[in-house]
Design a protein around this motif. Structure first.
Motif, PDB file in Angstrom:
ATOM      1  N   VAL A 161      21.415  -5.867  -1.093  1.00  0.00           N
ATOM      2  CA  VAL A 161      20.327  -5.407  -0.234  1.00  0.00           C
ATOM      3  C   VAL A 161      20.605  -3.988   0.276  1.00  0.00           C
ATOM      4  CG1 VAL A 161      19.130  -5.841   1.954  1.00  0.00           C
ATOM      5  CG2 VAL A 161      19.619  -7.740   0.405  1.00  0.00           C
ATOM      6  N   ALA A 162      21.877  -3.690   0.548  1.00  0.00           N
ATOM      7  CA  ALA A 162      22.243  -2.350   1.014  1.00  0.00           C
ATOM      8  C   ALA A 162      21.886  -1.293  -0.022  1.00  0.00           C
ATOM      9  CB  ALA A 162      23.737  -2.293   1.331  1.00  0.00           C
ATOM     10  N   ALA A 163      22.062  -1.613  -1.298  1.00  0.00           N
ATOM     11  CA  ALA A 163      21.723  -0.656  -2.356  1.00  0.00           C
ATOM     12  C   ALA A 163      20.238  -0.317  -2.317  1.00  0.00           C
ATOM     13  CB  ALA A 163      22.105  -1.233  -3.718  1.00  0.00           C
ATOM     14  N   ILE A 164      19.403  -1.317  -2.056  1.00  0.00           N
ATOM     15  CA  ILE A 164      17.959  -1.095  -1.976  1.00  0.00           C
ATOM     16  C   ILE A 164      17.605  -0.264  -0.748  1.00  0.00           C
ATOM     17  CG2 ILE A 164      15.741  -2.263  -1.616  1.00  0.00           C
ATOM     18  CD1 ILE A 164      16.811  -4.539  -3.346  1.00  0.00           C
ATOM     19  N   ARG A 165      18.223  -0.588   0.390  1.00  0.00           N
ATOM     20  CA  ARG A 165      17.935   0.171   1.621  1.00  0.00           C
ATOM     21  C   ARG A 165      18.327   1.641   1.472  1.00  0.00           C
ATOM     22  NH1 ARG A 165      21.363   1.758   4.954  1.00  0.00           N
ATOM     23  NH2 ARG A 165      22.923   0.171   4.453  1.00  0.00           N
ATOM     24  N   GLU A 166      19.527   1.880   0.941  1.00  0.00           N
ATOM     25  CA  GLU A 166      19.992   3.257   0.795  1.00  0.00           C
ATOM     26  C   GLU A 166      19.071   4.059  -0.122  1.00  0.00           C
ATOM     27  OE1 GLU A 166      22.380   5.092   2.106  1.00  0.00           O
ATOM     28  OE2 GLU A 166      23.241   3.573   3.424  1.00  0.00           O
ATOM     29  N   ALA A 167      18.616   3.432  -1.206  1.00  0.00           N
ATOM     30  CA  ALA A 167      17.714   4.130  -2.118  1.00  0.00           C
ATOM     31  C   ALA A 167      16.408   4.488  -1.436  1.00  0.00           C
ATOM     32  CB  ALA A 167      17.453   3.275  -3.357  1.00  0.00           C
ATOM     33  N   CYS A 168      15.876   3.570  -0.641  1.00  0.00           N
ATOM     34  CA  CYS A 168      14.619   3.827   0.056  1.00  0.00           C
ATOM     35  C   CYS A 168      14.801   4.911   1.112  1.00  0.00           C
ATOM     36  CB  CYS A 168      14.109   2.535   0.691  1.00  0.00           C
ATOM     37  SG  CYS A 168      12.456   2.665   1.408  1.00  0.00           S
ATOM     38  N   GLU A 169      15.905   4.847   1.860  1.00  0.00           N
ATOM     39  CA  GLU A 169      16.160   5.845   2.905  1.00  0.00           C
ATOM     40  C   GLU A 169      16.350   7.236   2.323  1.00  0.00           C
ATOM     41  OE1 GLU A 169      18.428   4.396   6.752  1.00  0.00           O
ATOM     42  OE2 GLU A 169      19.514   3.732   4.974  1.00  0.00           O
ATOM     43  N   GLU A 170      17.105   7.346   1.227  1.00  0.00           N
ATOM     44  CA  GLU A 170      17.505   8.657   0.722  1.00  0.00           C
ATOM     45  C   GLU A 170      16.517   9.258  -0.269  1.00  0.00           C
ATOM     46  OE1 GLU A 170      21.484   8.536  -0.774  1.00  0.00           O
ATOM     47  OE2 GLU A 170      22.347   7.956   1.149  1.00  0.00           O
ATOM     48  N   THR A 171      15.764   8.412  -0.969  1.00  0.00           N
ATOM     49  CA  THR A 171      14.850   8.933  -1.994  1.00  0.00           C
ATOM     50  C   THR A 171      13.386   8.651  -1.700  1.00  0.00           C
ATOM     51  OG1 THR A 171      14.820   6.941  -3.394  1.00  0.00           O
ATOM     52  CG2 THR A 171      16.658   8.475  -3.701  1.00  0.00           C
TER      53      THR A 171
END
Length: 243
Positions: A98-108
């Protein structure tokens, strides 16, 4: 000072820093013959890897273990995440994905999700874009490509899991995330093997090479060997996770 000298100097100052769990997401577009991956260029003034092309990622957040999802992570993905030491729990494995999805949404600004069953609960903080789009994060399409631990002595150490997902899983785009003063100032879809990827961090290049090998064999599978990069006796070791 050479790289070995730098490492020794850092080790003198930070010999006991324990790595923290982190997750990275490599989005892949396979619409053409040569797959493309999404990279972002970091701002020149950030402390960590300024001006470099990177994949979105970062440390696990407390909210990652509590946020509802559209579908659970596949059991085979969970099994891969549970391999190796130190042993983690199934809930921690879920948090990593889930962290991978959150980071992608936040950064990109690119969010992997889909509509859940019934009315979606209101998500706050970094998860607000999902609520605004009527979505829940969806980790069901993620694959684990590699695990890597930053060598001892670094001021920042991560126990990073590298995930990949197909670009077709992008369900929502947030405008305004990428700009001149953001952490990532530019997003680029680049063919594997192209020039921007030559400037990646050496460990990230190792992971990308593993992904390229996996993609060359056809559809991704959870039962493929997952490499584990770590340092022992001052040298990088590559093992098979869980072997």
């Amino acid at each position: 000072m050479g790289e070995s000298g730098k490492a020794e100097k850092e080790a003198d100052h930070h010999p006991f820093r324990r790595p923290v769990d982190a997750a990275t997401l490599i989005l892949v577009d396979r619409a053409d013959a040569t797959p493309k991956v999404l990279v972002g260029k970091r701002h020149d003034k950030v402390v960590f890897m300024p001006g470099k092309f990177v994949f979105p990622g970062g440390r696990v957040d407390k909210t990652d273990g509590r946020v509802p999802v559209a579908a659970p992570i596949p059991k085979a993905l969970e099994a891969n995440l549970l391999k190796g030491r130190p042993q983690i729990t199934a809930s921690r494995a879920r948090s990593l994905a889930v962290a991978a999805i959150r980071e992608a949404c936040e950064e990109t600004g690119l969010c992997l999700g889909r509509k859940g069953n019934g009315s979606a609960p209101e998500l706050k903080g970094p998860w607000r874009p999902f609520t605004e789009a009527g979505l829940l994060p969806d980790p069901s399409g993620l694959f684990l490509i590699a695990r890597a631990i930053t060598p001892p002595g670094r001021i920042r150490r991560f126990d990073a899991r590298f995930f990949t997902a197909d670009a077709s899983a992008i369900a929502h785009r947030v405008d305004g995330v990428i700009h001149a003063e953001a952490e990532l100032v530019e997003l680029v879809w680049v063919e594997i093997g192209s020039k921007p990827l030559a400037d990646l961090h050496p460990m990230t290049k190792n992971v990308l090479n593993e992904l390229e090998k996996r993609l060359a064999t056809g559809p991704l599978r959870h039962d493929a060997d997952v490499p584990f990069f770590h340092f022992y006796g001052g040298r990088m070791q590559k093992d098979v996770l869980g072997a």
